[in-house]
Design an enzyme around this catalytic site. Structure first.
Site, PDB file in Angstrom:
ATOM      1  N   ARG A 258      15.040  42.286  -1.831  1.00 37.62           N
ATOM      2  CA  ARG A 258      13.962  42.728  -2.704  1.00 37.62           C
ATOM      3  C   ARG A 258      13.383  44.038  -2.180  1.00 37.62           C
ATOM      4  O   ARG A 258      13.313  44.249  -0.974  1.00 37.62           O
ATOM      5  CB  ARG A 258      12.878  41.652  -2.783  1.00 37.62           C
TER       6      ARG A 258
ATOM      7  N   ASP B 269      28.330  29.565  -0.368  1.00 33.90           N
ATOM      8  CA  ASP B 269      26.915  29.399  -0.031  1.00 33.90           C
ATOM      9  C   ASP B 269      26.771  28.062   0.707  1.00 33.90           C
ATOM     10  O   ASP B 269      27.715  27.267   0.733  1.00 33.90           O
ATOM     11  CB  ASP B 269      26.057  29.411  -1.297  1.00 33.90           C
TER      12      ASP B 269
ATOM     13  N   LYS C 239      20.903  40.560  -2.275  1.00 28.62           N
ATOM     14  CA  LYS C 239      19.747  40.076  -3.027  1.00 28.62           C
ATOM     15  C   LYS C 239      18.444  40.503  -2.362  1.00 28.62           C
ATOM     16  O   LYS C 239      17.419  39.849  -2.467  1.00 28.62           O
ATOM     17  CB  LYS C 239      19.797  38.554  -3.170  1.00 28.62           C
TER      18      LYS C 239
ATOM     19  N   ARG D 241      15.514  25.256   5.945  1.00 28.52           N
ATOM     20  CA  ARG D 241      15.251  26.645   5.523  1.00 28.52           C
ATOM     21  C   ARG D 241      13.916  27.169   6.056  1.00 28.52           C
ATOM     22  O   ARG D 241      13.664  28.369   6.005  1.00 28.52           O
ATOM     23  CB  ARG D 241      15.306  26.744   3.993  1.00 28.52           C
ATOM     24  N   GLN D 242      13.086  26.272   6.559  1.00 28.35           N
ATOM     25  CA  GLN D 242      11.829  26.698   7.181  1.00 28.35           C
ATOM     26  C   GLN D 242      12.074  26.842   8.686  1.00 28.35           C
ATOM     27  O   GLN D 242      11.576  26.066   9.497  1.00 28.35           O
ATOM     28  CB  GLN D 242      10.726  25.676   6.897  1.00 28.35           C
TER      29      GLN D 242
ATOM     30  N   THR E  62      20.318  31.371  -8.508  1.00 32.61           N
ATOM     31  CA  THR E  62      20.995  32.413  -7.716  1.00 32.61           C
ATOM     32  C   THR E  62      22.496  32.378  -7.951  1.00 32.61           C
ATOM     33  O   THR E  62      23.135  33.422  -8.103  1.00 32.61           O
ATOM     34  CB  THR E  62      20.696  32.220  -6.212  1.00 32.61           C
TER      35      THR E  62
ATOM     36  N   ASP F 176       0.808  -1.227   0.000  1.00 32.34           N
ATOM     37  CA  ASP F 176       0.000   0.000   0.000  1.00 32.34           C
ATOM     38  C   ASP F 176       0.839   1.273   0.000  1.00 32.34           C
ATOM     39  O   ASP F 176       0.310   2.374   0.141  1.00 32.34           O
ATOM     40  CB  ASP F 176      -0.947   0.004   1.202  1.00 32.34           C
ATOM     41  N   GLY F 177       2.180   1.126  -0.094  1.00 32.68           N
ATOM     42  CA  GLY F 177       3.052   2.293  -0.172  1.00 32.68           C
ATOM     43  C   GLY F 177       3.661   2.713   1.140  1.00 32.68           C
ATOM     44  O   GLY F 177       4.501   3.617   1.176  1.00 32.68           O
ATOM     45  N   GLU F 178       3.270   2.067   2.238  1.00 30.89           N
ATOM     46  CA  GLU F 178       3.843   2.409   3.544  1.00 30.89           C
ATOM     47  C   GLU F 178       5.309   1.975   3.613  1.00 30.89           C
ATOM     48  O   GLU F 178       5.700   0.969   3.021  1.00 30.89           O
ATOM     49  CB  GLU F 178       3.058   1.728   4.666  1.00 30.89           C
TER      50      GLU F 178
END
Length: 336
Positions: free
Chosen positions: A229, A254, A227, A97-98, A262, A40-42
């Site tokens: 804005r 980076d 950068k 990044r969150q 970027t 089932d994809g689990e």
């Protein structure tokens, strides 16, 4: 061996090759496990040997929802199998990044930390987090080791520049050390370290300090690309260069390269500003998603000598000549 009886090293599917390299350096066998799917994809996880009473290291970059679930279930499996201590090794911390709330949205980096702790992790090792403050998302009882590959990358670029000064290494080995040092200082290229944006200035500064020590050249300069804005919701921006790059070799620093847009815009800006040659270093080359043409985009960037990335994220394809890969296996093995 005694080491094998006390420690166990497992590598999840997203870090299988890296895990094998680390195990080889430590003189251990990468322990057997199977990770797959049910009908089932689990996600299905199964250990093929005992970890009772052992200190267990689980290496898995959380590059996707699937990889995150695999890591969580692996930690749960080790806990239920009576492992003494469980160390989650995350070369790439997905969702990093969150790390802040700007509107009605989650702080996903903190939520990942809470899930890892809920599964029973004892310690976490990460490689070059997007923001060092992410360590504060874990409770005080879960120590987080933040490993930085920047100095290793700086040494790589130093060797690259030295190879142009001493093209025939065997001849130079017989030369007087003082004479060789003087020649290196005299012929070492003029270098500027360029932060890819404002948030990378601290990372670029640390990289510059290492390169200064290695080269003995205090003239290595700093620059950065702005950068910002004009408006918060604005998608497009006009990059602005702050610093001197004319006639100098530039290394863009980076932490993550994903789409490559970027980076390419930064390369073009430096080339237009008179840079003698452009190089780049990013710890995480996140190119693994099918259809991501970032390596090809970077290969076509005019003025770029090469981009150096580490192998924190596995890329199944063949990287083009302008994208080089640096192994972090020795750094991880030393930290274990």
């Amino acid at each position: 061996s005694d080491l094998q009886s006390r420690f166990a090293l497992f590598a999840g599917p997203s870090s299988e090759k890296l895990g094998a390299d680390v195990a080889h350096l430590l003189g251990l066998n990468a322990n057997a496990l199977s990770v797959g799917d049910f009908a089932d994809g689990e996600t299905a996880v199964h250990l093929r040997q005992s970890v009772r009473g052992k200190e267990v290291y689980v290496i898995n970059s959380t590059t996707s929802i699937r990889a995150l679930m695999e890591l969580l279930l692996l930690i749960s499996t080790m806990r239920r199998a009576s492992a003494k201590r469980i160390i989650a090794v995350m070369p790439y911390y997905g969702y990093s990044r969150q790390d802040r709330r700007t509107a009605r949205e989650p702080i996903a980096a903190a939520d990942v930390a809470r899930m890892l702790e809920a599964m029973g992790v004892d310690r976490v090792m990460c490689m070059d987090l997007h923001n060092d403050s992410l360590r504060g998302f874990f409770s005080p009882v879960t120590p987080v080791e933040h490993l930085l590959p920047g100095p290793v990358a700086a040494a790589y670029f130093h060797e690259e520049f030295c190879s142009t000064i001493f093209p025939d290494e065997e001849e130079e080995e017989n030369d007087d050390d003082d004479a060789s040092l003087e020649k290196k200082k005299k012929n070492y290229p003029k270098v500027t370290i360029v932060a890819a944006h404002e948030g990378q200035v601290a990372r670029a500064t640390a990289f510059r300090k290492v390169l200064q020590k290695l080269s003995g050249d205090e003239d290595i300069k700093m620059a950065f690309i702005s950068k910002r804005r004009e408006f918060g919701a604005q998608k497009e921006y006009e990059p602005m260069l702050v610093g001197d790059v004319k006639g100098r070799k530039c290394i863009i620093v980076d932490d993550i390269v994903n789409t490559g847009k970027t980076l390419v815009s930064g390369i073009e800006l430096l080339a237009e500003s008179g840079a003698d040659g452009v190089y780049a270093w990013a710890t995480h080359g996140v190119f693994h998603v099918p259809g991501n043409d970032a390596p090809q985009l970077i290969q076509g960037a005019k003025g770029l000598e090469f981009l150096l990335v580490s192998n924190t994220v596995t890329y199944e394809g063949l990287l083009p000549s302008k994208v080089r890969q640096l192994s972090i296996a020795p750094l991880l093995a030393e930290a274990f």
